[in-house]
Design an enzyme around this catalytic site. Sequence first.
Site: not given
Ligand code: CA
Length: 406
Positions: A201
């Site tokens: 992320h």
């Molecule tokens: Ca990513």
Amino acid sequence: ENGIQRPKGHKVSFHYNSHVEDMHFGKTHPMKPWRLTLTKHLVLGHGLQYAMDTYEAVSAGTDEVRKFHAPDYVDFLRQVSPKTFPELCKIPRFTRAIPPKHEGDSVELGPYNLSTSPGADCPVFDGMSEYLFLYTGATLAATHQLTSGACNIAINWSGGLHHAHKAEASGFCYINDIVLAILDMLRVYARVLYIDIDVHHGDGVEEAFQRQPRVMTLSYHRYGPYDETGHKFFPGTGDLEDIGLKGTPGEHFALNVPIPSGIDDRQYKFLFEGVTGRAIEAFNPSAIVLQCGADSLGGDRLGQFNINIKQHGECVAFVKNQHLPLLLLGGGGYTARNVARAWCHETAIATDNKLVDKVPYFVPRIEAFKGRAHGDEKMYPSFERLHKNECKDADLEYMVKKLEHD
Ligand code: CA
Ligand code: TV7
Ligand code: ZN
């Protein structure tokens, strides 16, 4: 002779400094800057330098880095080395940044999540300061080429370090060159779209712009419940429900696409083109930053996806086809030979070239490319069914619908 040509109708600039290759995070640390050596050799071996303007990067200045990072953190990074670390840790101005020690902690952390323990994510190593300011300098030079209109696509494979926070290193990232690039782009472009195909992320970039409606962040990443060892896949954030800071103008300007392990090319293409296409339509960006983390490839040492180089490259091609100013950055990627193949392939895509499916003759027989005769090894290996595929098509369809609504 190799058929490499300059692209017609657009210009590409490539930013690099070989100095970053000499760095070592530590013997067993997964981040290997020599993957950039492999990338360089493949790019030059194919003759792609003739298709772009190439620039030797210079270090970013402390003032430039302070546009996002805390002044004391920047001072620390400028001065830090394995030799100076113990002394710097004693300076009162820096000691408040040392996190409390918990019973059973395996690595001892110093200020700003930095450490000299062998198992640390963000170690203090020799030449580290030079390395950080150099990859940041390359990203900023690439950004300037774009914003000044000197090129349409600018590339820095040594950048893309998306986890760094304002006053803290995280997940192999110390300076967030992406945030600095976007801040600079906001002086020229009305709206900037950030897309992140690293398997992790893009939390640092999302956090930096969580209140900013002129920047939309869109990350595709491995995300799921706790695993057998009781851990979440790093960094553990980026839920489908996280869409920017509630109650601020930035709400609805962050998108997250959490993905189970083993996603294949067909499924990734469906998700990426469905969600990215709708995001571009709705947000109407003036420029795009694409973080091309290669740890989303099959067979990555840390990643858990089954994406082939072809599909990874098709994400780049899809974004390029929007014909907007485009900044291409690296990021993760822990199986070095595949990182080099992917980023070389994507350099070819950026310059409208097609590469022969062979390792070029001039590539030195180093590490990943030794063993077999040149010309025998495939440029584009396929990574099939390496991770158990836990992706259900129905869930992916639900995700595209949900994100379209957001
Ligand atoms: Ca990513
Ligand atoms: C952008 N995964 C960065 C991705 C950052 C991932 C992590 C390691 C790791 C670190 C090592 C090491 C490792 C084999 C793998 C919770 C912990 C668990 C340290 C051992 N081997 C990017 C960061 C992630 C360091 N961190 O997105 C030295 O794996 O999961 C964690 C955190 C605490 C720290 N320990 C790991 O791709 C560039 N670290 C071997 C030696
Ligand atoms: Zn990653």
